[in-house]
Design a protein around this motif. Structure first.
Motif, PDB file in Angstrom:
ATOM      1  N   ILE A 176       0.771  -1.191  -0.036  1.00 61.65           N
ATOM      2  CA  ILE A 176      -0.106  -0.049  -0.024  1.00 61.65           C
ATOM      3  C   ILE A 176       0.846   1.148  -0.117  1.00 61.65           C
ATOM      4  O   ILE A 176       0.534   2.308  -0.788  1.00 61.65           O
ATOM      5  CB  ILE A 176      -0.821  -0.080   1.242  1.00 61.65           C
ATOM      6  N   ILE A 177       1.806   1.269   0.821  1.00 60.63           N
ATOM      7  CA  ILE A 177       2.990   2.470   0.882  1.00 60.63           C
ATOM      8  C   ILE A 177       3.474   2.450  -0.556  1.00 60.63           C
ATOM      9  O   ILE A 177       3.628   3.864  -0.927  1.00 60.63           O
ATOM     10  CB  ILE A 177       3.831   2.462   1.810  1.00 60.63           C
ATOM     11  N   ILE A 178       3.955   1.514  -1.212  1.00 59.04           N
ATOM     12  CA  ILE A 178       4.479   1.618  -2.455  1.00 59.04           C
ATOM     13  C   ILE A 178       3.629   2.131  -3.652  1.00 59.04           C
ATOM     14  O   ILE A 178       3.908   3.189  -4.233  1.00 59.04           O
ATOM     15  CB  ILE A 178       5.093   0.060  -3.006  1.00 59.04           C
ATOM     16  N   ILE A 179       2.193   1.700  -3.301  1.00 60.82           N
ATOM     17  CA  ILE A 179       1.282   2.140  -4.256  1.00 60.82           C
ATOM     18  C   ILE A 179       1.012   3.616  -4.259  1.00 60.82           C
ATOM     19  O   ILE A 179       0.830   4.413  -5.106  1.00 60.82           O
ATOM     20  CB  ILE A 179      -0.127   1.406  -4.384  1.00 60.82           C
ATOM     21  N   LEU A 180       0.651   4.077  -2.711  1.00 58.87           N
ATOM     22  CA  LEU A 180       0.355   5.329  -2.427  1.00 58.87           C
ATOM     23  C   LEU A 180       1.529   6.672  -3.053  1.00 58.87           C
ATOM     24  O   LEU A 180       1.169   7.455  -3.645  1.00 58.87           O
ATOM     25  CB  LEU A 180       0.137   5.610  -0.919  1.00 58.87           C
ATOM     26  N   ILE A 181       2.735   6.011  -2.700  1.00 55.99           N
ATOM     27  CA  ILE A 181       3.640   7.041  -3.250  1.00 55.99           C
ATOM     28  C   ILE A 181       3.876   7.283  -4.637  1.00 55.99           C
ATOM     29  O   ILE A 181       4.196   8.093  -5.039  1.00 55.99           O
ATOM     30  CB  ILE A 181       5.019   6.587  -2.746  1.00 55.99           C
ATOM     31  N   PHE A 182       3.440   5.957  -5.434  1.00 55.51           N
ATOM     32  CA  PHE A 182       3.544   6.032  -6.959  1.00 55.51           C
ATOM     33  C   PHE A 182       2.551   6.526  -7.516  1.00 55.51           C
ATOM     34  O   PHE A 182       2.734   7.478  -8.402  1.00 55.51           O
ATOM     35  CB  PHE A 182       3.569   4.536  -7.208  1.00 55.51           C
ATOM     36  N   VAL A 183       1.391   6.829  -6.928  1.00 53.42           N
ATOM     37  CA  VAL A 183       0.130   7.361  -7.483  1.00 53.42           C
ATOM     38  C   VAL A 183      -0.270   8.918  -7.016  1.00 53.42           C
ATOM     39  O   VAL A 183      -1.004   9.440  -7.842  1.00 53.42           O
ATOM     40  CB  VAL A 183      -1.191   6.457  -7.361  1.00 53.42           C
ATOM     41  N   HIS A 240       1.477  14.318  -4.418  1.00 56.48           N
ATOM     42  CA  HIS A 240       2.218  15.138  -3.151  1.00 56.48           C
ATOM     43  C   HIS A 240       3.216  14.239  -2.635  1.00 56.48           C
ATOM     44  O   HIS A 240       3.728  15.007  -1.488  1.00 56.48           O
ATOM     45  CB  HIS A 240       0.892  15.337  -2.261  1.00 56.48           C
ATOM     46  N   LEU A 241       3.310  12.919  -2.897  1.00 56.85           N
ATOM     47  CA  LEU A 241       4.404  12.096  -2.108  1.00 56.85           C
ATOM     48  C   LEU A 241       5.640  12.163  -2.923  1.00 56.85           C
ATOM     49  O   LEU A 241       6.231  10.849  -3.040  1.00 56.85           O
ATOM     50  CB  LEU A 241       3.850  11.108  -1.659  1.00 56.85           C
ATOM     51  N   GLU A 242       5.806  12.864  -3.594  1.00 57.34           N
ATOM     52  CA  GLU A 242       7.040  12.543  -4.546  1.00 57.34           C
ATOM     53  C   GLU A 242       8.505  13.434  -4.098  1.00 57.34           C
ATOM     54  O   GLU A 242       9.384  13.435  -4.777  1.00 57.34           O
ATOM     55  CB  GLU A 242       6.990  13.369  -5.968  1.00 57.34           C
ATOM     56  N   THR A 243       8.619  13.605  -2.679  1.00 60.31           N
ATOM     57  CA  THR A 243       9.654  14.369  -2.262  1.00 60.31           C
ATOM     58  C   THR A 243      10.775  13.170  -1.910  1.00 60.31           C
ATOM     59  O   THR A 243      10.377  11.874  -2.013  1.00 60.31           O
ATOM     60  CB  THR A 243       9.355  14.886  -0.896  1.00 60.31           C
ATOM     61  N   ALA A 244      11.945  13.264  -1.381  1.00 58.84           N
ATOM     62  CA  ALA A 244      12.941  12.330  -1.191  1.00 58.84           C
ATOM     63  C   ALA A 244      12.512  11.465  -0.144  1.00 58.84           C
ATOM     64  O   ALA A 244      12.804  10.328  -0.316  1.00 58.84           O
ATOM     65  CB  ALA A 244      14.215  13.202  -0.844  1.00 58.84           C
ATOM     66  N   MET A 245      11.933  12.124   0.919  1.00 56.58           N
ATOM     67  CA  MET A 245      11.486  11.280   2.141  1.00 56.58           C
ATOM     68  C   MET A 245      10.640  10.087   1.649  1.00 56.58           C
ATOM     69  O   MET A 245      10.870   8.724   2.119  1.00 56.58           O
ATOM     70  CB  MET A 245      10.764  12.100   3.172  1.00 56.58           C
ATOM     71  N   TYR A 246       9.789  10.332   0.813  1.00 56.78           N
ATOM     72  CA  TYR A 246       9.012   9.263   0.425  1.00 56.78           C
ATOM     73  C   TYR A 246       9.437   8.277  -0.677  1.00 56.78           C
ATOM     74  O   TYR A 246       9.093   7.158  -0.812  1.00 56.78           O
ATOM     75  CB  TYR A 246       7.437   9.906  -0.240  1.00 56.78           C
ATOM     76  N   LEU A 247      10.263   8.936  -1.526  1.00 56.52           N
ATOM     77  CA  LEU A 247      11.068   7.967  -2.383  1.00 56.52           C
ATOM     78  C   LEU A 247      11.934   6.978  -1.553  1.00 56.52           C
ATOM     79  O   LEU A 247      11.871   5.754  -1.974  1.00 56.52           O
ATOM     80  CB  LEU A 247      11.928   8.595  -3.419  1.00 56.52           C
ATOM     81  N   PHE A 248      12.752   7.423  -0.336  1.00 58.98           N
ATOM     82  CA  PHE A 248      13.458   6.501   0.296  1.00 58.98           C
ATOM     83  C   PHE A 248      12.333   5.467   0.850  1.00 58.98           C
ATOM     84  O   PHE A 248      12.766   4.200   1.270  1.00 58.98           O
ATOM     85  CB  PHE A 248      14.039   7.151   1.692  1.00 58.98           C
ATOM     86  N   LEU A 249      10.987   5.955   1.557  1.00 61.30           N
ATOM     87  CA  LEU A 249      10.238   5.201   2.194  1.00 61.30           C
ATOM     88  C   LEU A 249       9.609   4.059   1.318  1.00 61.30           C
ATOM     89  O   LEU A 249       9.313   2.965   1.709  1.00 61.30           O
ATOM     90  CB  LEU A 249       8.997   6.049   2.720  1.00 61.30           C
ATOM     91  N   GLN A 250       9.407   4.285  -0.062  1.00 60.80           N
ATOM     92  CA  GLN A 250       9.136   3.447  -0.966  1.00 60.80           C
ATOM     93  C   GLN A 250      10.042   2.429  -1.291  1.00 60.80           C
ATOM     94  O   GLN A 250       9.730   0.967  -1.330  1.00 60.80           O
ATOM     95  CB  GLN A 250       8.689   4.171  -2.293  1.00 60.80           C
ATOM     96  N   VAL A 256       0.678  10.772   4.288  1.00 57.67           N
ATOM     97  CA  VAL A 256       0.261   9.548   3.827  1.00 57.67           C
ATOM     98  C   VAL A 256      -0.937   9.016   4.236  1.00 57.67           C
ATOM     99  O   VAL A 256      -1.700   8.198   3.394  1.00 57.67           O
ATOM    100  CB  VAL A 256       1.376   8.363   4.525  1.00 57.67           C
ATOM    101  N   LYS A 257      -1.506   9.316   5.184  1.00 57.05           N
ATOM    102  CA  LYS A 257      -2.899   9.088   5.792  1.00 57.05           C
ATOM    103  C   LYS A 257      -3.806   9.883   4.846  1.00 57.05           C
ATOM    104  O   LYS A 257      -5.181   9.291   4.318  1.00 57.05           O
ATOM    105  CB  LYS A 257      -3.259   9.588   7.040  1.00 57.05           C
TER     106      LYS A 257
END
Length: 312
Positions: free
Chosen positions: A42-49, A52-62, A295-296
């Protein structure tokens, strides 16, 4: 004397021979594995779609979520199969692959956690330059470097391990193929491999932990200099999820991967390995999502989008 080329399989003893305990362990591991895969996916899909989650922090989290899925999948499904079928045999090649990928995914997680701490340092200590310093290309290079560093450290001891000879026994006192139990049953001289594994583990642990500690020393100093309590609270909350994951990862893995000898008792190792391969991958998605408003919000938006598509 039989060398490793004539050895076709190993026997994994697992955690217990008690049928009732095996049922409980199967249910527990199946539940934790399912939650781990679903949560991290779910985290991978959320950051992909979500744009707003295209920052470095979320790329690392993905990428961290991908590593968690890979890490738990390298061990748990094979053990679930063993419990359900009673087949404890694993081929030599499958055992070698399991050792290799388990350590690659685990070590890469350590480097990625260090990279994530550096990202938090830039975000809090140099916020005006964050988008410039931690751009998409830099993040990709950091992630690539984490994988390359892992391969460079893992390859020498793994290559040496392929030359081990197993003469008297092929029974592994573990639920998965791991370096320590393999060295324990080998009739080869294992001192060099043990030292290479120990040095590599200590090197990885110290390098990554030093990066984390230094980053948070500067982060805490910067946060304490903020004028308002609200700013300090908000800044600390942005780091809290990462600090919790770092504490769980380092605290549990130190008992498994940093040991003076492979001849020690394996009971504690098996218990801690269960925690690192099943509990931690399950908890991490909840830690990051429950403590992260973005993320929520992205999750809620995705649910609304799915509902609207289903209605249409």
């Amino acid at each position: 004397m039989r060398n490793h080329t004539s050895l076709t399989c190993f026997i994994l003893l697992g955690l217990t021979d008690d049928p009732h305990m095996q049922i409980l362990i199967f249910i527990f591991l199946l539940l934790t594995y399912t939650l781990s895969v679903i949560g991290n996916l779910i985290i991978i899909i959320l950051i992909f779609v979500d744009s707003h989650l295209e920052t470095a922090m979320y790329l690392f989290l993905q990428n961290f979520a991908f590593l968690e899925i890979s890490f738990t999948s390298a061990c748990i499904p094979r053990y679930l199969y063993s419990i359900s079928t009673g087949d404890r045999a694993i081929t030599y090649n499958a055992c070698a692959c399991q050792v290799f990928f388990t350590y690659v995914f685990a070590v890469t997680e350590f480097f990625l956690l260090a990279a994530m701490s550096f990202d938090r340092y830039i975000a809090i200590c140099k916020p005006l330059h964050y988008m410039t310093i931690m751009n998409h290309r830099v993040c990709q290079r950091i992630i690539f470097s984490c994988w390359m560093a892992t391969l460079l450290i893992i390859s020498p001891p793994f290559s040496s391990g392929l030359t081990l000879e197993f003469c008297d026994s092929n029974v592994i006192d573990h639920f998965a193929c791991d370096v320590n139990p393999l060295l324990k049953i080998s009739c080869s001289k294992t001192w060099l491999i043990e030292q290479m594994t120990l040095v590599g583990s200590v090197l990885i642990f110290i390098m990554t932990l030093l990066c984390v500690v230094l980053s948070y020393m500067y982060i805490i100093r910067t946060i304490l200099g903020f004028p308002s309590a609200q700013q300090r609270t908000k800044a600390f909350s942005t780091c809290s999820s990462h600090v919790i994951v770092v504490s769980i990862t380092y605290g549990s893995c130190i008992f498994v991967y940093i040991k003076p000898s492979a001849k020690d008792e394996m009971t504690i190792n098996k218990g801690v390995t269960i925690l690192t391969t099943s509990i931690s991958p399950m908890l991490n998605p909840f830690i990051y999502t429950l403590r992260n408003k973005q993320v929520k919000q992205a999750f809620n938006d995705l649910i609304k989008r799915i509902i609207s598509l289903s209605k249409s």
